[in-house]
Scaffold this active site. Structure first.
Site, PDB file in Angstrom:
ATOM      1  N   SER A 128       0.753  -1.251   0.206  1.00 35.80           N
ATOM      2  CA  SER A 128       0.018   0.058   0.032  1.00 35.80           C
ATOM      3  C   SER A 128       0.787   1.274  -0.098  1.00 35.80           C
ATOM      4  O   SER A 128       0.505   2.265  -0.565  1.00 35.80           O
ATOM      5  CB  SER A 128      -0.937   0.029   1.251  1.00 35.80           C
ATOM      6  OG  SER A 128      -2.101  -1.194   1.155  1.00 35.80           O
ATOM      7  N   HIS A 179       0.859   4.706   4.474  1.00 41.80           N
ATOM      8  CA  HIS A 179      -0.019   5.260   3.162  1.00 41.80           C
ATOM      9  C   HIS A 179       0.702   6.820   3.169  1.00 41.80           C
ATOM     10  O   HIS A 179       0.820   7.226   2.032  1.00 41.80           O
ATOM     11  CB  HIS A 179      -1.268   5.274   3.811  1.00 41.80           C
ATOM     12  CG  HIS A 179      -2.057   4.038   3.499  1.00 41.80           C
ATOM     13  ND1 HIS A 179      -3.545   3.552   3.275  1.00 41.80           N
ATOM     14  CD2 HIS A 179      -1.447   2.684   3.390  1.00 41.80           C
ATOM     15  CE1 HIS A 179      -3.907   2.350   3.119  1.00 41.80           C
ATOM     16  NE2 HIS A 179      -2.591   1.853   3.212  1.00 41.80           N
TER      17      HIS A 179
END
Length: 254
Positions: A128, A179
């Site tokens: 991610s 993230h």
């Protein structure tokens, strides 16, 4: 930039070998570790998972290896789907080596952020951070290199980033710092990797060789049947956004 024109999986792999290889690695490792649950899979997971305590002890490869590991099926499918959707344009624009540098670089930045801001006993895995790093590169293009993006792609990236950031904070068990770190890393690395690049050309690799080994475009290319009806093609960005949002919702529920 995000509408796939390849007519087969083989053509996609030939056109975007780095993206294809990364997706294959993600899926194979997930199958070995999570689905088949082979002993060697457990060894790979224990050796490669991101674990802040072991990183602090000098196992710095764990800043890289978690990028290729995933948890449940939705995790690996969502990241692989995102890579297939958003990776090809950058691979073509940057070239193989700069794309690998960017993908791994932003992932490492996300894992470094995880190391500094999460507790010492925090463990993590997933691509991610790298995916959000690609978003960061696209956002930089959207703001500072508008010559590299069309208006439709700009609208899609804007919507995806907003949805992605919202999901980052409302979904449970999310590595928020990976993230955000990956996204910021993408913004920081973008000026370096985007230097002297040209805009994405979906037909760049759609060429055919003749007997004299010269490259020519297929003369009947424009007479072939369209892959998608006009209405679907026009609304494809919003269809993709809906699919991504659905994936995020399903992963939260299950």
């Amino acid at each position: 930039m995000f509408i796939r024109n390849e007519r087969s999986i083989k053509e996609f792999i030939q056109s975007y070998p780095v993206v294809s290889t990364l997706v294959i690695i993600n899926l194979i490792l997930w199958l070995i570790i999570n689905f088949l649950q082979l002993p060697i899979g457990f060894m790979i997971r224990d050796w490669a998972i991101g674990y802040n305590l072991y990183i602090a002890a000098g196992e710095y490869w764990r800043l890289v290896t978690p990028i290729f590991l995933h948890g449940d099926m939705m995790h690996v499918l969502f990241n692989s789907f995102s890579l297939i959707l958003f990776g090809p344009a950058l691979e073509q624009m940057l070239g193989k080596f700069k794309f690998i540098f960017a993908y791994l670089g932003v992932g490492i930045i996300g894992n470094i952020a995880t190391y500094f801001f999460e507790p010492l006993y925090y463990a993590h895995l997933g691509a991610s951070g790298s995916i959000y790093g690609l978003f960061g590169i696209y956002v930089y293009m959207m703001i500072f290199r508008k010559d590299l993006m069309d208006s439709g792609s700009t609208q899609m990236i804007r919507a995806i980033v907003v949805i992605g950031l919202i999901m980052t904070f409302i979904r449970p068990n999310i590595n928020i710092f990976a993230h955000l770190g990956g996204f910021i890393g993408g913004l920081l690395i973008a000026p370096l990797v985007l230097r002297n690049v040209r805009g994405y050309n979906p037909w760049q690799r759609r060429s055919y060789r003749t007997d004299d080994d010269s490259i020519q475009f297929d003369p009947n290319r424009w007479n072939k049947k369209r892959l998608l009806p006009p209405k679907i093609k026009k609304n494809l960005p919003w269809i993709i956004i809906g699919i991504l949002a659905l994936f995020g919702l399903l992963s939260r529920l299950f």
